[in-house]
Enzyme design. Structure first.
Site: not given
Ligand code: NAD
Length: 484
Positions: A176, A229-230, A250, A286, A385
């Site tokens: 997804k 995201s966390t 992650e 990240c 962050e």
């Molecule tokens: P996000 O958590 O909003 O979304 C990430 C993905 O998860 C999207 O595909 C979203 O549709 C999906 N999603 C959101 N809530 C969900 C839920 N409750 N259940 C299942 N799926 C869900 O994050 P974002 O804004 O797209 O990305 C940025 C974040 O990702 C930042 O916090 C960044 O640090 C983190 N990130 C971490 C890494 C790592 O490897 N540690 C790498 C890249 C980004």
């Protein structure tokens, strides 16, 4: 060029979506419409999981070397279409093409070839002599159907972190992508098809968080691999905990870039690694070391160096090869970054460069690269962050205090140490509570485990450890003689 899709890639075929709902894409640099794709619904996820389950029966039985050959063909096609892929990613999320060429164009094929190589060399079965009579056959079996959830910031490389090891292990994948970056996911599907990856091994269901949550709890899924995201990661982890479903998370970061008192910081030599470690991808990465820890004795000098370094960056359209800092990925993301800049000012931190929107950019979701000085590690801008091109320079007294400040964070994902003495840098790096860290540079390498501790996540991707995520162990105790 406007890109339109009317079908979804499920079970190796382009199928009619179950609803007329669409996801429309806007260029982050120009705010022009750039494409539209169907939005998958729960019944499409059901179909994708069913297709992945059917495909698993055969794919998991393929000889690892045959899976490896198919993955190498996939890598060849991705290489062939890399420029197109880079264009799609950069127009959607604002990642400068010069950076996307490496991270989104080249990296996924590198990962596919790396894991293909590992699959060829892997021992999936091992016989161990027992202590209590008989022997044991220890098998590493593919875990099954993987739900892979990917964010928008590095959509292709982070997807490959998941599908490459999963495919090598013999798993099948329902992926997804984030709604902000779906055009690249459709190109990935085309590449899988062109490479002859068997139908159902990789399925793509574009949609938002509700669809992600549906996939996480789907009864036909055996393992979740989530990057995001966390906050979202906690929800995913909660569901997986309840279901006792294996999960890799992650998540976010707020890493430290520790400048030791002997660091020379000659920008003509280190501008590139320093940029990669602190600002790459418009700060939307990240692992970035956005808390720059600086010895108090050299504070003004180093604030000036960072101010000059950040002020000299070329801000522009993500598709311009000269651009170093492009726009934020979305309006929402720009609001978030600007909100943090306002908070930093309100907390008493001093903007030394940037802090607003570039004067020459009326369109696009740009934020000026920004440096805050006089930051205390307790400030919100040092603890949360920001996910934008914003650095906070924090003073420290001695090395022990630098280590204490670096570790005073809810997160633990990346980090870097800058010094003219690599042995000293290594000694400091060992004291930092984090999953990964670099000395005088930082870049996750495919061969080494990558991931975070504390609120940065659970488990590791990349390296052989990343492949082990997609395997489960079975011990078969073999008696001396067969009975009956
Ligand atoms: P996000 O958590 O909003 O979304 C990430 C993905 O998860 C999207 O595909 C979203 O549709 C999906 N999603 C959101 N809530 C969900 C839920 N409750 N259940 C299942 N799926 C869900 O994050 P974002 O804004 O797209 O990305 C940025 C974040 O990702 C930042 O916090 C960044 O640090 C983190 N990130 C971490 C890494 C790592 O490897 N540690 C790498 C890249 C980004």
């Amino acid at each position: 060029m406007y890109i339109n899709y009317d079908t979804l890639f499920i079970g190796g075929e382009w199928v009619k979506p179950s609803s007329a709902k669409r996801i429309d894409l806007i260029s982050a640099s120009t705010e022009e419409p750039i494409g539209s794709v169907p939005e998958a619904q729960e019944s499409d996820v059901d179909d994708a999981v069913a297709a992945a389950r059917r495909a698993f029966t055969e794919w998991s039985q393929w000889a690892p070397s045959d899976r490896a050959t198919a993955m190498e063909r996939f890598a060849d096609i991705l290489d062939k279409r890399a420029e197109e892929m880079v264009g799609r990613v950069s127009s959607q999320n604002g990642m400068p093409v010069a950076i996307a060429t490496q991270l989104e164009g080249a990296y996924p094929a590198i990962l596919l070839r790396y894991y293909a190589g590992l699959a060829r060399g892997l021992e999936f079965d091992e016989t161990r002599p027992g202590l209590l009579g008989g022997t044991t056959l220890v098998r590493k079996e593919p875990i099954g159907v993987v739900g892979a959830i990917v964010p928008w910031n590095l959509p292709q490389s982070l997807a490959a972190f998941k599908y490459a090891p999963a495919m090598a292990a013999g798993c099948t994948v329902v992926m997804k992508p984030s709604p902000e970056t779906v055009l690249d996911a459709f190109l990935l599907a085309e590449a899988a098809e062109e490479a002859g990856i068997p139908g159902g091994v990789l399925n793509i269901v574009p949609g938002g968080r509700e669809l992600g949550a549906y996939l996480v709890s789907h009864p036909g899924v055996d393992k979740i691999s989530f990057t995001g995201s966390t906050d979202a990661g906690r929800m995913v982890g909660q569901t997986c905990g309840h279901l006792l479903r294996p999960v890799t998370l992650e998540l976010g970061g707020k890493s430290a870039a520790i400048v030791l008192d002997d660091a020379k910081l000659e920008l003509e030599k280190i501008a590139e690694p320093l940029f990669t470690a602190t600002l790459i991808n418009n700060g939307q990465t990240c692992f970035l070391g956005t808390r720059v820890l600086v010895p108090r004795t050299r504070y003004n000098e180093i604030v000036d160096i960072f101010t000059g370094f950040v002020g000299a960056l070329t801000v522009g359209d993500a598709l311009d090869p000269a651009t170093q800092i492009g726009p934020m990925a979305s309006v929402r993301q720009r609001e978030r970054v600007e909100g943090y800049i306002a908070k930093g000012r309100a907390e008493g931190a001093r903007v030394t460069i940037g802090g607003g929107r570039p004067a020459d950019r009326d369109l696009g979701w740009f934020v000026e690269p920004t440096v805050f000085a006089d930051v205390d590690n307790s400030y919100v801008i040092a603890q949360e962050e920001i996910f934008g091109p914003v650095l906070s320079v924090i003073p420290y007294g001695d090395e022990d205090e630098a280590v204490r400040i670096a570790n005073d964070s809810d997160f633990g994902l990346g980090g870097s140490v800058w010094t003219s003495d690599p042995a000293r840098g290594l000694a400091v790096a060992k004291r930092i509570q984090t999953g990964t860290i670099g000395v005088n540079h930082y870049m996750p390498d495919p061969t080494a485990p990558f991931g975070g501790i504390k609120a940065s996540g659970l488990g590791r991707e990349l390296g052989p450890e990343g492949l082990a995520n997609y395997q489960q162990l079975k011990s078969i105790y073999l008696g001396q003689e067969h009975v009956g």
